[in-house]
Design an enzyme around this catalytic site. Structure first.
Site, PDB file in Angstrom:
ATOM      1  N   ASP A 145       4.691  -7.931   6.340  1.00  0.00           N
ATOM      2  CA  ASP A 145       5.272  -9.160   6.890  1.00  0.00           C
ATOM      3  C   ASP A 145       5.661  -8.947   8.340  1.00  0.00           C
ATOM      4  O   ASP A 145       5.342  -9.779   9.214  1.00  0.00           O
ATOM      5  CB  ASP A 145       6.506  -9.572   6.075  1.00  0.00           C
ATOM      6  N   HIS A 184       1.159   4.930   6.729  1.00  0.00           N
ATOM      7  CA  HIS A 184       1.520   5.153   5.331  1.00  0.00           C
ATOM      8  C   HIS A 184       2.215   6.507   5.163  1.00  0.00           C
ATOM      9  O   HIS A 184       2.209   7.329   6.082  1.00  0.00           O
ATOM     10  CB  HIS A 184       0.267   5.095   4.447  1.00  0.00           C
ATOM     11  N   SER A 228       0.803  -1.220   0.000  1.00  0.00           N
ATOM     12  CA  SER A 228       0.000   0.000   0.000  1.00  0.00           C
ATOM     13  C   SER A 228       0.839   1.274   0.000  1.00  0.00           C
ATOM     14  O   SER A 228       0.330   2.339  -0.368  1.00  0.00           O
ATOM     15  CB  SER A 228      -0.942   0.001   1.211  1.00  0.00           C
TER      16      SER A 228
END
Length: 487
Positions: free
Chosen positions: A199, A339, A88
């Site tokens: 992850d 983000h 993303s």
């Protein structure tokens, strides 16, 4: 002037007068032919039907500097196509969002590694930097709306983990092969990969799948696919950032309660980790980086002259941006404190580019706000493992320098801790002093010849003007034709 030079001048005068009269004769002959054609058209009452003038596009291209055959001689202006794989962050989620709900929206046009909206002066991305060298670069993503956006070669998927890289690699290859706007076999491509954040966020619920061994296994599989099937490609492999710093972002300048709640939802294990857990996360984070470096150091992706993978480590030793009063500047992140905001995307783009301009082994590992580096005469190529040694480290002194500044939206001045830029000794070009060996003195007869030449050309011009004026002084009555018949 002796007799020999005098005769030479007279011969030159005669030669030029002959050429002048011959040229005038040619022009008169052309005028007569046009008059004859005009009279034929009138006599036969032929207006002439409209006809095709022929094609003006033969697919001819002008390439004064042929494209390189080796990826190790690839210059910024040689890059035809950009692409990207990732999650993303590369999809641009929340980049221009002002509230947490906006995180779901993908602002792919401003994505740091593959977005191509606007230009460098208003949106700092890798493609917009490349446009300064090659305005025709292709493959960048644009837009946000699901109906009008163009993903092009931005194959990143929000929420992706390293295990999704092989499928993204196949998707990217398929898009490139089927795209009529690009030439898959001949275009030089730069593909940027950034993966691993999701992850690390999954370490608590999927310790095996998120282990360094699983991470590197699937990353290697994706790189193998690109290596086997994608010609003329340089892959930027960006190392994962230090994700254990996320909790600091959630409490920095510009953060909110909603930001902390969103970060805890998206990456709960890291966001809520205690000091002991953060140490474990950091060890695994470092192992991701170490095993990535070991994989590329094997040289398995340097077996072909038109493909290579280069690690770009500008956030390996992550230092968060700080305000002047010492707070973490969370405005570089989206409203979820996870983000990147457009400021974060811009800083990532600048540092990715600068890494590309730095030799392997001497690349910056701490990101920050800095001028864009430029290729130099000594090192015009994007650095790879094979062209980095020996190399002169590029400085901020440009041969072609696209300069810009990062726009900020806060009233505080943001600073970062960064390593000093490597510099090279100033280069100076030798001064050329022109003596009599550089040119010869023009003799007197040569000057006379030049004068006569000028006079002859002037006479020729006057004759042509007189002929043209006489021709134009006799305009013919305009005739109107319809279906080939004079009215």
């Amino acid at each position: 002037m002796d007799r020999r030079n005098f005769l030479l001048v007279l011969y030159s005068i005669a030669a030029f007068l002959y050429l002048a009269s011959a040229t005038v004769d040619d022009e008169l002959d052309w005028i007569k032919k046009m008059e004859k054609l005009d009279s034929i058209m009138e006599g036969e009452k032929l207006a002439g039907d409209a006809r095709m003038t022929g094609t003006n596009d033969f697919g001819v291209q002008l390439e004064c500097e042929p494209k390189p055959m080796s990826v190790h001689e690839l210059r910024p202006q040689d890059i035809d196509v950009v692409g990207a794989l990732g999650d993303s962050i590369t999809a641009g989620n929340g980049a221009e969002a002002t509230q947490v709900p906006g995180i779901i929206k993908e602002y792919r046009g401003v994505s740091w590694s593959v977005g191509g909206e606007e230009n460098l002066e208003t949106s700092i991305t890798l493609p917009n930097i490349l446009k300064k060298f090659n305005p025709q670069v292709k493959g960048y993503s644009t837009g946000t709306d699901l109906k009008t956006r163009d993903l092009w070669f931005n194959a990143a998927i929000a929420g992706a983990r390293s295990r999704g890289i092989p499928d993204q690699a196949r998707e990217l290859i398929g898009r490139m092969q089927n795209d009529s706007r690009t030439n898959f076999e001949n275009d030089w491509k730069v593909v940027t990969i950034f993966i691993g954040g999701n992850d690390l966020c999954a370490l608590d619920r999927d310790p095996v799948g998120a282990s360094p061994e699983s991470y590197i296994k699937t990353l290697e599989e994706g790189l193998d696919i690109l290596h086997a099937e994608m010609p003329r490609t340089l892959v930027n492999l960006v190392e994962i950032l230090d994700i254990h710093l996320l909790p600091q972002v959630a409490h920095g300048y510009g953060s909110t309660a909603a930001c902390r709640a969103a970060q805890a939802t998206e990456c709960n294990y890291v966001s809520t980790a205690n000091d002991t857990e953060l140490e474990v996360i950091k060890v695994i984070n470092d192992e991701y980086q170490r095993q990535t470096e070991e994989l590329i150091a094997t040289g398995k992706y340097d077996t072909k002259d038109d493909f290579t993978v280069v690690i770009q480590p500008f956030i390996k030793d992550t230092v968060l941006p700080y305000t002047e009063d010492g707070q973490v500047d969370s405005t570089y992140f989206a409203p979820d404190c996870f983000h990147f905001s457009t400021k974060g995307h811009a800083m990532a783009a600048v540092n990715l580019w600068n890494n590309m301009m730095e030799p392997v082994g001497s690349k910056t590992t701490v990101w920050g706000i800095t001028d864009l580096k430029c290729p130099t005469e000594e090192n015009p190529y994007i650095f790879t493992s094979k062209n980095s040694n020996p190399a002169v480290v590029p400085t901020d002194g440009p041969t072609t320098k696209p300069t810009t500044t990062i726009k900020t939206t806060t009233t505080t001045k943001t600073t970062t801790t960064k390593k000093p830029a490597a510099t090279s000794p100033a280069q100076s070009k030798p001064t050329v002093v022109c003596t009599e060996t550089c040119s010869q003195v023009v003799p007197d007869w040569g000057i006379a010849l030049l004068v006569v030449t000028g006079v002859a050309l002037l006479l020729q011009l006057l004759v042509v003007i007189c002929i043209t004026s006489r021709k134009r002084s006799k305009p013919k009555e305009a005739k109107v034709y319809k279906n080939g018949i004079a009215l």
